[in-house]
Design a protein around this motif. Structure first.
Motif, PDB file in Angstrom:
ATOM      1  N   GLY A 148      11.796 -36.942 -25.969  1.00 30.07           N
ATOM      2  CA  GLY A 148      10.408 -36.534 -26.131  1.00 30.07           C
ATOM      3  C   GLY A 148       9.961 -35.627 -24.992  1.00 30.07           C
ATOM      4  N   PRO A 149       8.799 -35.085 -25.124  1.00 29.68           N
ATOM      5  CA  PRO A 149       7.785 -35.341 -26.141  1.00 29.68           C
ATOM      6  C   PRO A 149       8.005 -34.619 -27.473  1.00 29.68           C
ATOM      7  CG  PRO A 149       6.979 -33.742 -24.561  1.00 29.68           C
ATOM      8  CD  PRO A 149       8.326 -34.168 -24.082  1.00 29.68           C
ATOM      9  N   ARG A 150       8.936 -33.653 -27.500  1.00 31.97           N
ATOM     10  CA  ARG A 150       9.205 -32.961 -28.768  1.00 31.97           C
ATOM     11  C   ARG A 150      10.631 -32.441 -28.745  1.00 31.97           C
ATOM     12  NH1 ARG A 150       5.153 -29.052 -26.177  1.00 31.97           N
ATOM     13  NH2 ARG A 150       3.556 -30.233 -27.257  1.00 31.97           N
ATOM     14  N   PRO A 151      11.189 -32.090 -29.920  1.00 31.96           N
ATOM     15  CA  PRO A 151      12.556 -31.567 -29.956  1.00 31.96           C
ATOM     16  C   PRO A 151      12.682 -30.267 -29.151  1.00 31.96           C
ATOM     17  CG  PRO A 151      11.760 -32.039 -32.177  1.00 31.96           C
ATOM     18  CD  PRO A 151      10.587 -32.163 -31.258  1.00 31.96           C
ATOM     19  N   THR A 152      13.902 -29.958 -28.727  1.00 31.78           N
ATOM     20  CA  THR A 152      14.182 -28.807 -27.858  1.00 31.78           C
ATOM     21  C   THR A 152      13.599 -27.502 -28.397  1.00 31.78           C
ATOM     22  OG1 THR A 152      16.204 -29.924 -27.217  1.00 31.78           O
ATOM     23  CG2 THR A 152      16.051 -27.608 -26.651  1.00 31.78           C
ATOM     24  N   GLU A 153      13.817 -27.248 -29.678  1.00 31.89           N
ATOM     25  CA  GLU A 153      13.341 -25.986 -30.262  1.00 31.89           C
ATOM     26  C   GLU A 153      11.813 -25.893 -30.243  1.00 31.89           C
ATOM     27  OE1 GLU A 153      13.938 -23.666 -34.441  1.00 31.89           O
ATOM     28  OE2 GLU A 153      15.596 -24.993 -33.859  1.00 31.89           O
ATOM     29  N   ALA A 154      11.142 -27.007 -30.481  1.00 30.42           N
ATOM     30  CA  ALA A 154       9.671 -27.045 -30.445  1.00 30.42           C
ATOM     31  C   ALA A 154       9.173 -26.872 -29.009  1.00 30.42           C
ATOM     32  CB  ALA A 154       9.166 -28.352 -31.043  1.00 30.42           C
ATOM     33  N   LYS A 155       9.881 -27.488 -28.046  1.00 31.58           N
ATOM     34  CA  LYS A 155       9.537 -27.296 -26.625  1.00 31.58           C
ATOM     35  C   LYS A 155       9.597 -25.817 -26.275  1.00 31.58           C
ATOM     36  CE  LYS A 155      11.456 -31.590 -24.852  1.00 31.58           C
ATOM     37  NZ  LYS A 155      12.695 -32.181 -24.371  1.00 31.58           N
ATOM     38  N   GLN A 156      10.663 -25.150 -26.729  1.00 32.39           N
ATOM     39  CA  GLN A 156      10.867 -23.732 -26.426  1.00 32.39           C
ATOM     40  C   GLN A 156       9.773 -22.873 -27.048  1.00 32.39           C
ATOM     41  OE1 GLN A 156      13.316 -22.898 -24.147  1.00 32.39           O
ATOM     42  NE2 GLN A 156      12.056 -21.057 -24.138  1.00 32.39           N
ATOM     43  N   LEU A 157       9.367 -23.220 -28.269  1.00 31.22           N
ATOM     44  CA  LEU A 157       8.297 -22.491 -28.942  1.00 31.22           C
ATOM     45  C   LEU A 157       7.033 -22.493 -28.075  1.00 31.22           C
ATOM     46  CD1 LEU A 157       7.376 -22.649 -32.670  1.00 31.22           C
ATOM     47  CD2 LEU A 157       5.592 -23.098 -31.006  1.00 31.22           C
ATOM     48  N   ILE A 158       6.681 -23.671 -27.544  1.00 31.64           N
ATOM     49  CA  ILE A 158       5.478 -23.800 -26.714  1.00 31.64           C
ATOM     50  C   ILE A 158       5.652 -23.075 -25.375  1.00 31.64           C
ATOM     51  CG2 ILE A 158       4.043 -25.473 -25.439  1.00 31.64           C
ATOM     52  CD1 ILE A 158       3.393 -25.272 -28.464  1.00 31.64           C
ATOM     53  N   LEU A 159       6.837 -23.209 -24.767  1.00 31.90           N
ATOM     54  CA  LEU A 159       7.103 -22.511 -23.497  1.00 31.90           C
ATOM     55  C   LEU A 159       6.994 -20.996 -23.677  1.00 31.90           C
ATOM     56  CD1 LEU A 159      10.134 -24.549 -22.076  1.00 31.90           C
ATOM     57  CD2 LEU A 159       7.810 -24.480 -21.143  1.00 31.90           C
ATOM     58  N   ASP A 160       7.567 -20.477 -24.757  1.00 34.93           N
ATOM     59  CA  ASP A 160       7.511 -19.034 -25.036  1.00 34.93           C
ATOM     60  C   ASP A 160       6.068 -18.581 -25.273  1.00 34.93           C
ATOM     61  OD1 ASP A 160      10.261 -19.023 -24.825  1.00 34.93           O
ATOM     62  OD2 ASP A 160      10.639 -18.857 -26.984  1.00 34.93           O
ATOM     63  N   TYR A 161       5.332 -19.372 -26.033  1.00 37.17           N
ATOM     64  CA  TYR A 161       3.936 -19.024 -26.320  1.00 37.17           C
ATOM     65  C   TYR A 161       3.127 -18.979 -25.025  1.00 37.17           C
ATOM     66  CZ  TYR A 161      -0.536 -18.754 -28.709  1.00 37.17           C
ATOM     67  OH  TYR A 161      -1.765 -18.336 -29.157  1.00 37.17           O
ATOM     68  N   LYS A 162       3.334 -19.984 -24.176  1.00 41.01           N
ATOM     69  CA  LYS A 162       2.598 -20.060 -22.909  1.00 41.01           C
ATOM     70  C   LYS A 162       2.967 -18.889 -21.996  1.00 41.01           C
ATOM     71  CE  LYS A 162       0.978 -23.426 -19.584  1.00 41.01           C
ATOM     72  NZ  LYS A 162       1.086 -24.786 -19.060  1.00 41.01           N
ATOM     73  N   ALA A 163       4.244 -18.509 -22.000  1.00 47.18           N
ATOM     74  CA  ALA A 163       4.700 -17.378 -21.179  1.00 47.18           C
ATOM     75  C   ALA A 163       4.036 -16.079 -21.641  1.00 47.18           C
ATOM     76  CB  ALA A 163       6.217 -17.263 -21.250  1.00 47.18           C
ATOM     77  N   THR A 164       3.859 -15.924 -22.939  1.00 48.32           N
ATOM     78  CA  THR A 164       3.265 -14.709 -23.500  1.00 48.32           C
ATOM     79  C   THR A 164       1.745 -14.697 -23.356  1.00 48.32           C
ATOM     80  OG1 THR A 164       5.045 -14.626 -25.121  1.00 48.32           O
ATOM     81  CG2 THR A 164       3.132 -13.262 -25.582  1.00 48.32           C
ATOM     82  N   HIS A 165       1.107 -15.838 -23.642  1.00 51.37           N
ATOM     83  CA  HIS A 165      -0.364 -15.876 -23.726  1.00 51.37           C
ATOM     84  C   HIS A 165      -1.028 -16.579 -22.536  1.00 51.37           C
ATOM     85  CE1 HIS A 165      -0.108 -14.395 -27.861  1.00 51.37           C
ATOM     86  NE2 HIS A 165       0.906 -15.231 -28.009  1.00 51.37           N
ATOM     87  N   GLY A 166      -0.236 -17.230 -21.700  1.00 53.88           N
ATOM     88  CA  GLY A 166      -0.774 -17.882 -20.504  1.00 53.88           C
ATOM     89  C   GLY A 166      -1.486 -19.196 -20.758  1.00 53.88           C
ATOM     90  N   VAL A 167      -1.513 -19.625 -22.013  1.00 56.86           N
ATOM     91  CA  VAL A 167      -2.264 -20.829 -22.362  1.00 56.86           C
ATOM     92  C   VAL A 167      -1.695 -21.420 -23.656  1.00 56.86           C
ATOM     93  CG1 VAL A 167      -4.017 -19.536 -23.667  1.00 56.86           C
ATOM     94  CG2 VAL A 167      -4.624 -21.741 -22.672  1.00 56.86           C
ATOM     95  N   VAL A 168      -1.873 -22.731 -23.838  1.00 61.18           N
ATOM     96  CA  VAL A 168      -1.559 -23.359 -25.122  1.00 61.18           C
ATOM     97  C   VAL A 168      -2.897 -23.597 -25.820  1.00 61.18           C
ATOM     98  CG1 VAL A 168      -0.557 -25.371 -26.271  1.00 61.18           C
ATOM     99  CG2 VAL A 168       0.546 -24.424 -24.239  1.00 61.18           C
ATOM    100  N   ASP A 169      -3.204 -22.753 -26.809  1.00 53.89           N
ATOM    101  CA  ASP A 169      -4.492 -22.818 -27.505  1.00 53.89           C
ATOM    102  C   ASP A 169      -4.302 -23.324 -28.944  1.00 53.89           C
ATOM    103  OD1 ASP A 169      -3.250 -20.664 -28.693  1.00 53.89           O
ATOM    104  OD2 ASP A 169      -4.587 -19.163 -27.835  1.00 53.89           O
ATOM    105  N   GLU A 170      -5.350 -23.224 -29.738  1.00 54.33           N
ATOM    106  CA  GLU A 170      -5.298 -23.696 -31.134  1.00 54.33           C
ATOM    107  C   GLU A 170      -4.225 -22.957 -31.940  1.00 54.33           C
ATOM    108  OE1 GLU A 170      -6.656 -26.358 -32.632  1.00 54.33           O
ATOM    109  OE2 GLU A 170      -7.453 -26.836 -30.653  1.00 54.33           O
TER     110      GLU A 170
END
Length: 197
Positions: A148-170
């Motif tokens: 946890g807290p989520r599978p590797t691929e889902a973790k990467q999705l969030i990490l990539d999004y945060k790297a691009t947008h600087g935030v985890v939003d809706e």
């Protein structure tokens, strides 16, 4: 560590008891956890719908059932969760369906905010990220691994999004929910099976 795990197990719920606890609080307009807000209650309501759907539709493929049936030592799968957590809503029904396939697995769930000492033993990057599955030897309570807290691929999705947008939003959260929908629980099953077999 053993005493903390023992105390948490004493406060644990079965999957159905956990679902009932969350549903009862929602009827009172509340979410689980120490913090109460309209947002958390709203997320909890969304998660109820998701979990109801997953309880009906989630499938453990035959090859995964076979691997679960081959588990030869008794385990407790202890999950740290909260009703408002979007990842937990996607992952808990999968863990439950997996646990149902083996007499060797005893699934127990605890609320994060009621089990802070346990949560602090299983931080992710120094954060209290959930859900967290702790795999225990049933007889010794030795920790065999965690997920946890989520599978590797889902973790990467969030990490990539945060790297691009600087935030985890809706938008990020929506993308993550879409990922879960397309994955159909297979990544979670694979990672947990690799941990326990």
């Amino acid at each position: 560590m053993n005493s903390i795990i023992t105390q948490s197990l004493a406060r644990s719920y079965t999957y159905q008891e956990y679902r009932n606890q969350v549903a009862t609080l929602l009827k009172e307009g509340k979410s689980t956890g120490n913090e109460q807000s309209e947002d958390l209650t709203h997320y909890s309501e969304l998660n109820e719908v998701r979990m109801n759907r997953l309880d009906k539709t989630m499938v453990v493929p035959a090859e995964n059932i076979k691997r679960l049936e081959e588990i030869n030592s008794e385990m407790i799968w202890l999950v740290i969760s909260e009703g408002w957590c979007g990842d937990a809503a996607q992952i808990l029904p999968i863990i439950n369906k997996m646990a149902e396939q083996s007499e060797k697995i005893d699934l127990k769930i605890v609320f994060r905010d009621e089990n802070e000492e346990l949560m602090n033993l299983f931080l992710t990057n120094r954060t209290k990220s959930i859900p967290k599955l702790i795999v225990l030897d049933k007889n010794t309570l030795e920790v065999l691994g965690d997920f946890g807290p989520r599978p590797t691929e889902a973790k990467q999705l969030i990490l990539d999004y945060k790297a691009t947008h600087g935030v985890v939003d809706e938008t990020a959260k929506t993308e993550l929910q879409k990922w879960y929908l397309h994955d159909k629980g297979l990544s979670t099953q694979r990672e947990i099976l690799n941990l326990v077999s």
